[in-house]
Design a protein around this motif. Structure first.
Motif, PDB file in Angstrom:
ATOM      1  N   ALA A   1      46.227  40.904  37.182  1.00 15.81           N
ATOM      2  CA  ALA A   1      46.112  42.378  38.012  1.00 15.81           C
ATOM      3  C   ALA A   1      47.429  42.729  38.654  1.00 15.81           C
ATOM      4  O   ALA A   1      47.594  44.063  38.625  1.00 15.81           O
ATOM      5  CB  ALA A   1      45.128  41.862  39.156  1.00 15.81           C
ATOM      6  N   GLN A   2      48.251  41.798  38.594  1.00 21.69           N
ATOM      7  CA  GLN A   2      49.596  42.313  39.120  1.00 21.69           C
ATOM      8  C   GLN A   2      50.480  43.033  38.015  1.00 21.69           C
ATOM      9  O   GLN A   2      51.282  43.850  38.168  1.00 21.69           O
ATOM     10  CB  GLN A   2      50.274  41.148  39.854  1.00 21.69           C
ATOM     11  N   SER A   3      50.035  42.460  36.746  1.00 19.78           N
ATOM     12  CA  SER A   3      50.538  43.035  35.626  1.00 19.78           C
ATOM     13  C   SER A   3      50.263  44.595  35.564  1.00 19.78           C
ATOM     14  O   SER A   3      51.012  45.372  34.999  1.00 19.78           O
ATOM     15  CB  SER A   3      50.211  42.311  34.218  1.00 19.78           C
ATOM     16  N   TYR A   4      48.992  44.734  35.730  1.00 22.21           N
ATOM     17  CA  TYR A   4      48.537  46.212  35.542  1.00 22.21           C
ATOM     18  C   TYR A   4      49.079  46.995  36.768  1.00 22.21           C
ATOM     19  O   TYR A   4      49.438  48.209  36.542  1.00 22.21           O
ATOM     20  CB  TYR A   4      46.904  46.257  35.752  1.00 22.21           C
ATOM     21  N   ALA A   5      49.168  46.517  37.750  1.00 21.40           N
ATOM     22  CA  ALA A   5      49.748  47.280  38.919  1.00 21.40           C
ATOM     23  C   ALA A   5      51.212  47.481  38.680  1.00 21.40           C
ATOM     24  O   ALA A   5      51.746  48.800  39.021  1.00 21.40           O
ATOM     25  CB  ALA A   5      49.701  46.423  40.206  1.00 21.40           C
ATOM     26  N   LYS A   6      51.854  46.788  37.901  1.00 21.02           N
ATOM     27  CA  LYS A   6      53.484  46.919  37.501  1.00 21.02           C
ATOM     28  C   LYS A   6      53.212  48.279  36.411  1.00 21.02           C
ATOM     29  O   LYS A   6      54.152  49.054  36.415  1.00 21.02           O
ATOM     30  CB  LYS A   6      53.969  45.892  36.888  1.00 21.02           C
ATOM     31  N   ARG A   7      52.263  48.331  35.609  1.00 22.62           N
ATOM     32  CA  ARG A   7      52.168  49.289  34.573  1.00 22.62           C
ATOM     33  C   ARG A   7      52.055  50.679  35.482  1.00 22.62           C
ATOM     34  O   ARG A   7      52.529  51.716  35.075  1.00 22.62           O
ATOM     35  CB  ARG A   7      50.909  48.991  33.799  1.00 22.62           C
ATOM     36  N   LEU A   8      51.077  50.659  36.441  1.00 18.95           N
ATOM     37  CA  LEU A   8      51.146  51.913  37.416  1.00 18.95           C
ATOM     38  C   LEU A   8      52.275  52.358  37.921  1.00 18.95           C
ATOM     39  O   LEU A   8      52.679  53.435  38.028  1.00 18.95           O
ATOM     40  CB  LEU A   8      49.860  51.625  38.089  1.00 18.95           C
ATOM     41  N   GLN A   9      53.202  51.437  38.427  1.00 13.72           N
ATOM     42  CA  GLN A   9      54.190  51.764  38.968  1.00 13.72           C
ATOM     43  C   GLN A   9      55.217  52.272  38.293  1.00 13.72           C
ATOM     44  O   GLN A   9      55.929  53.289  38.523  1.00 13.72           O
ATOM     45  CB  GLN A   9      54.787  50.334  39.786  1.00 13.72           C
ATOM     46  N   GLN A  10      55.539  51.752  37.014  1.00 16.85           N
ATOM     47  CA  GLN A  10      56.369  52.140  36.056  1.00 16.85           C
ATOM     48  C   GLN A  10      55.911  53.756  35.475  1.00 16.85           C
ATOM     49  O   GLN A  10      56.684  54.299  35.295  1.00 16.85           O
ATOM     50  CB  GLN A  10      56.480  51.513  34.684  1.00 16.85           C
ATOM     51  N   GLN A  11      54.653  53.832  35.219  1.00 11.30           N
ATOM     52  CA  GLN A  11      54.226  55.052  34.799  1.00 11.30           C
ATOM     53  C   GLN A  11      54.531  56.219  36.103  1.00 11.30           C
ATOM     54  O   GLN A  11      54.957  57.188  35.601  1.00 11.30           O
ATOM     55  CB  GLN A  11      52.646  55.137  34.551  1.00 11.30           C
ATOM     56  N   ARG A  12      54.477  55.827  37.170  1.00 12.43           N
ATOM     57  CA  ARG A  12      54.695  56.746  38.257  1.00 12.43           C
ATOM     58  C   ARG A  12      56.143  56.948  38.347  1.00 12.43           C
ATOM     59  O   ARG A  12      56.548  58.351  38.699  1.00 12.43           O
ATOM     60  CB  ARG A  12      54.286  56.121  39.622  1.00 12.43           C
ATOM     61  N   HIS A  13      57.052  55.889  38.219  1.00 16.83           N
ATOM     62  CA  HIS A  13      58.309  56.363  38.214  1.00 16.83           C
ATOM     63  C   HIS A  13      58.844  57.169  37.137  1.00 16.83           C
ATOM     64  O   HIS A  13      59.922  58.049  37.408  1.00 16.83           O
ATOM     65  CB  HIS A  13      59.022  55.034  38.329  1.00 16.83           C
ATOM     66  N   SER A  14      58.397  56.841  35.838  1.00 19.05           N
ATOM     67  CA  SER A  14      58.722  57.733  34.665  1.00 19.05           C
ATOM     68  C   SER A  14      58.160  59.264  35.145  1.00 19.05           C
ATOM     69  O   SER A  14      59.118  59.997  34.586  1.00 19.05           O
ATOM     70  CB  SER A  14      58.241  57.054  33.514  1.00 19.05           C
ATOM     71  N   GLU A  15      57.120  59.473  35.396  1.00 16.33           N
ATOM     72  CA  GLU A  15      56.704  60.765  35.921  1.00 16.33           C
ATOM     73  C   GLU A  15      57.512  61.506  37.147  1.00 16.33           C
ATOM     74  O   GLU A  15      57.870  62.746  36.993  1.00 16.33           O
ATOM     75  CB  GLU A  15      55.359  60.684  36.448  1.00 16.33           C
ATOM     76  N   GLU A  16      58.051  60.724  37.767  1.00 17.42           N
ATOM     77  CA  GLU A  16      58.849  61.298  38.837  1.00 17.42           C
ATOM     78  C   GLU A  16      60.341  61.610  38.448  1.00 17.42           C
ATOM     79  O   GLU A  16      60.971  62.669  38.580  1.00 17.42           O
ATOM     80  CB  GLU A  16      59.119  60.284  39.954  1.00 17.42           C
ATOM     81  N   LYS A  17      60.647  60.673  37.250  1.00 13.43           N
ATOM     82  CA  LYS A  17      61.988  61.041  36.592  1.00 13.43           C
ATOM     83  C   LYS A  17      61.893  62.551  35.683  1.00 13.43           C
ATOM     84  O   LYS A  17      62.930  63.124  35.778  1.00 13.43           O
ATOM     85  CB  LYS A  17      62.552  60.000  35.548  1.00 13.43           C
ATOM     86  N   THR A  18      60.860  62.965  35.325  1.00 13.01           N
ATOM     87  CA  THR A  18      60.626  63.957  34.264  1.00 13.01           C
ATOM     88  C   THR A  18      60.624  65.107  35.413  1.00 13.01           C
ATOM     89  O   THR A  18      60.509  66.358  34.772  1.00 13.01           O
ATOM     90  CB  THR A  18      59.522  63.678  33.150  1.00 13.01           C
ATOM     91  N   LYS A  19      60.000  65.222  36.319  1.00 11.20           N
ATOM     92  CA  LYS A  19      59.971  66.174  37.304  1.00 11.20           C
ATOM     93  C   LYS A  19      61.343  66.681  37.521  1.00 11.20           C
ATOM     94  O   LYS A  19      62.138  66.069  37.717  1.00 11.20           O
ATOM     95  CB  LYS A  19      58.945  66.076  38.473  1.00 11.20           C
TER      96      LYS A  19
END
Length: 405
Positions: A387-405
């Motif tokens: 479950a924590q691994s999936y949460a890490k996926r979500l966090q990495q996806q969110r940070h990558s989206e913030e960088k592209t903005k």
């Protein structure tokens, strides 16, 4: 001219200092963000957020299944060969004939070896929480075989996989014919398979550090972060644990194959650091795994096996019981239940058919409950970790989206 040069140098120095300050502030903000993300993930456990944890666990399981399916498709040639071999074995297994005795023998040996290899893997891996299968399974198994050998006066009882109770041969030999080597050879297969499983379980830290070094990524792994901090502070004063970890790291890095072999050949709770070190410094796979396999499956297992056999040898046990009885005041009170427990174990091992003793010893009851609790905790830790691994996926996806903005 000199004044102008000096005036030109001053702004450059001030700019460089500002850049360094900006770099430090950026590093601090990144480190603070990573720490916050880590705390959020660690709070994702079954006893705090059960619904979200189970949901993330199921989603991570589906992602892992998809990744494994894709990897199998990439290696479809090898998968096809394995499927053909399985189909041939299935045909041979279901067809009657004289070959069935060999098929049954291979099936028993394969299942017996796979059982102990699996327990060895669970002992050294487990997504952060290993299951101590030597104390729970292999150690008691070696002890029971040792007691049975002295009780039966022989090691000619059935080959593994054993029945529920070890059955002594009709014509037992003399106890003097039992030796350490004969008992060690009786349990050599399961001990070596368990050691090979522990060697396989050491591969994830190696592959994680190797992939991080080759890709230049910065994995969010506690052991790897601790390893990098230790390398940065290698010259400073450390406590005993840090010096011990540094000793393992220097031995593996400088000595190579024989350093890995030395670390793997002794009970070493810091061996995960050796795997990370080998991966970080790009040690060849077969150098690391070969030394680990030889150390854990051969050298270390013979040391542990010899220790258990000596501990549960009949003459040493009798001396231990007499020493317990010689302790003033509490000795006789402890000697009686200990002697009863050993006698019950001998009767159980010597039992050749019929019904087992009805009265169950309280030590056996406690041992079974301890095993049950540890297995449950192990399963819960796997659910939390995925479950924590999936949460890490979500966090990495969110940070990558913030960088592209």
């Amino acid at each position: 001219m000199a004044a102008n040069g000096a005036s030109c140098e001053r702004p450059q120095k001030r700019a460089g200092a500002k850049d360094r300050q900006n770099g430090k502030s950026t590093d601090f903000s990144v480190r603070e963000r990573r720490q916050k993300d880590k705390e959020d993930r660690l709070s994702l456990v079954l006893w705090r957020r059960p619904v979200t944890t189970l949901q993330y666990f199921l989603l991570e399981t589906l992602i892992k299944l998809k990744e494994w399916t894709f990897k199998l498709w990439q290696r479809r040639g090898a998968v096809f060969v394995v499927l053909v071999l399985c189909a041939l074995f299935s045909i041979a297994y279901s067809t009657e004939g004289d070959h069935q005795q060999y098929v049954d023998y291979l099936e028993k040996k394969f299942l017996w070896c796979a059982y102990w290899v699996g327990l060895g893997i669970l002992s050294s891996v487990g997504l952060g929480t290993g299951l101590h299968t030597f104390l729970l399974y292999l150690g008691p198994h070696i002890a029971s075989v040792t007691l049975a050998a002295y009780e039966c006066g022989s090691t000619d009882f059935p080959e593994p996989p054993y029945p529920d109770q070890i059955i002594c041969p009709p014509s037992g030999g003399a106890e003097s014919s039992i030796s350490l080597l004969s008992i060690m050879s009786k349990v050599r297969l399961e001990a070596c398979m368990w050691g090979a499983g522990t060697a396989i379980g050491e591969l994830p830290p190696y592959f994680m550090a190797r992939a991080a070094r080759q890709s230049g990524a910065d994995p969010d792994d506690e052991d790897y972060e601790e390893f990098e901090e230790m390398l940065e502070q290698a010259e400073g004063a450390q406590d005993f644990v840090t010096r011990a970890k540094l000793g393992v790291q220097h031995m593996v890095q400088k000595v190579g194959f024989f350093g890995i072999l030395a670390c793997a050949s002794i009970p070493n709770p810091l061996f995960d650091l050796a795997g990370i070190t080998c991966g970080h410094f790009l040690v060849p796979f077969w150098t690391f795994f070969g030394a680990t396999l030889i150390g854990k499956a051969i050298i270390k297992m013979h040391i542990q096996k010899l220790f258990v056999i000596i501990t549960f040898s009949k003459h040493i046990v009798e001396q231990m019981v007499s020493l317990i009885g010689s302790v003033p005041k509490v000795g006789p009170a402890l000697q009686k239940p200990f002697s009863q427990y050993l006698e019950a174990q001998r009767n159980k091992l010597h039992h050749a058919g019929g019904s087992a003793p009805a009265d169950e010893n309280w030590l056996s009851w406690v041992f079974e409950k301890v095993v049950l609790v540890m297995v449950c905790y192990f399963v819960i830790s796997i659910v939390n970790s995925m479950a924590q691994s999936y949460a890490k996926r979500l966090q990495q996806q969110r940070h990558s989206e913030e960088k592209t903005k």
